[in-house]
Scaffold this motif. Structure first.
Motif, PDB file in Angstrom:
ATOM      1  N   TRP A  36      43.475  46.843  32.682  1.00  0.00           N
ATOM      2  CA  TRP A  36      43.445  45.427  31.945  1.00  0.00           C
ATOM      3  C   TRP A  36      42.436  44.387  33.037  1.00  0.00           C
ATOM      4  O   TRP A  36      43.013  44.416  33.957  1.00  0.00           O
ATOM      5  N   ASN A  37      41.451  44.015  32.438  1.00  0.00           N
ATOM      6  CA  ASN A  37      40.441  42.978  33.294  1.00  0.00           C
ATOM      7  C   ASN A  37      41.189  41.723  33.303  1.00  0.00           C
ATOM      8  O   ASN A  37      40.483  40.679  33.587  1.00  0.00           O
ATOM      9  N   MET A  38      42.340  41.297  32.392  1.00  0.00           N
ATOM     10  CA  MET A  38      42.947  40.006  32.496  1.00  0.00           C
ATOM     11  C   MET A  38      42.533  39.165  31.353  1.00  0.00           C
ATOM     12  O   MET A  38      42.806  38.113  31.302  1.00  0.00           O
ATOM     13  N   LYS A  39      41.536  39.586  30.708  1.00  0.00           N
ATOM     14  CA  LYS A  39      41.101  38.825  29.650  1.00  0.00           C
ATOM     15  C   LYS A  39      42.198  38.583  28.367  1.00  0.00           C
ATOM     16  O   LYS A  39      42.717  39.623  28.117  1.00  0.00           O
ATOM     17  N   ALA A  40      42.311  37.512  27.744  1.00  0.00           N
ATOM     18  CA  ALA A  40      43.265  37.286  26.924  1.00  0.00           C
ATOM     19  C   ALA A  40      43.300  38.220  25.656  1.00  0.00           C
ATOM     20  O   ALA A  40      42.453  38.807  25.213  1.00  0.00           O
ATOM     21  N   THR A  66      45.002  46.725  37.038  1.00  0.00           N
ATOM     22  CA  THR A  66      44.220  45.763  36.839  1.00  0.00           C
ATOM     23  C   THR A  66      43.037  45.739  38.216  1.00  0.00           C
ATOM     24  O   THR A  66      43.329  46.623  39.240  1.00  0.00           O
ATOM     25  N   GLY A  67      42.009  45.060  38.035  1.00  0.00           N
ATOM     26  CA  GLY A  67      40.920  45.135  39.060  1.00  0.00           C
ATOM     27  C   GLY A  67      41.472  44.595  40.370  1.00  0.00           C
ATOM     28  O   GLY A  67      42.463  43.557  40.123  1.00  0.00           O
ATOM     29  N   THR A  94      40.712  47.800  28.575  1.00  0.00           N
ATOM     30  CA  THR A  94      40.257  46.493  27.607  1.00  0.00           C
ATOM     31  C   THR A  94      39.159  45.701  28.360  1.00  0.00           C
ATOM     32  O   THR A  94      39.559  45.421  29.623  1.00  0.00           O
ATOM     33  N   THR A  95      38.356  44.985  27.426  1.00  0.00           N
ATOM     34  CA  THR A  95      37.700  43.922  28.042  1.00  0.00           C
ATOM     35  C   THR A  95      37.571  42.621  27.208  1.00  0.00           C
ATOM     36  O   THR A  95      37.415  41.646  27.844  1.00  0.00           O
ATOM     37  N   ALA A  96      37.715  42.892  26.241  1.00  0.00           N
ATOM     38  CA  ALA A  96      37.923  41.665  25.260  1.00  0.00           C
ATOM     39  C   ALA A  96      36.642  40.813  25.134  1.00  0.00           C
ATOM     40  O   ALA A  96      35.516  41.264  26.078  1.00  0.00           O
TER      41      ALA A  96
END
Length: 97
Positions: A36-40, A66-67, A94-96
């Motif tokens: 997860w790249n922390m995007k909502a 996470t990165g 996921t990138t969203a």
């Protein structure tokens, strides 16, 4: 006399391609990384992915990632990618947007 240099403001392109890994034949006993790249909303998508894969493959295992670069959005470095590759057999990211 004045001297005028005319330059092209367009940067040259840098293209990279990576050959995809071979498809795994069976997920029943592998460990899957969830990146997860922390995007909502990305975390919710990964939660649902984990849930659905567990329904189909009860013995599957997961590791969350996470990165390591960034604040609001976390980018995976080459070292992060190497660590994931060493620890799991597949990664869902996921990138969203």
């Amino acid at each position: 006399m004045a001297h005028l240099d005319i330059v092209n403001p367009i940067a040259s392109r840098l293209e990279q391609s990576v050959k995809p890994s071979a498809r795994l034949r069976d997920l029943s006993t592998v460990t899957v990384g969830l990146y997860w790249n922390m995007k909502a909303g990305g975390d919710a998508a990964l939660d649902r992915t984990e849930q659905r894969l567990r329904e189909r493959y009860p013995r599957i295992r997961f590791r969350r990632y996470t990165g390591s670069v960034g604040f609001i959005m976390r980018h995976a470095t080459a070292d992060d990618a190497d660590r994931m590759a060493a620890e799991v057999q597949a990664v869902v990211g996921t990138t969203a947007d």
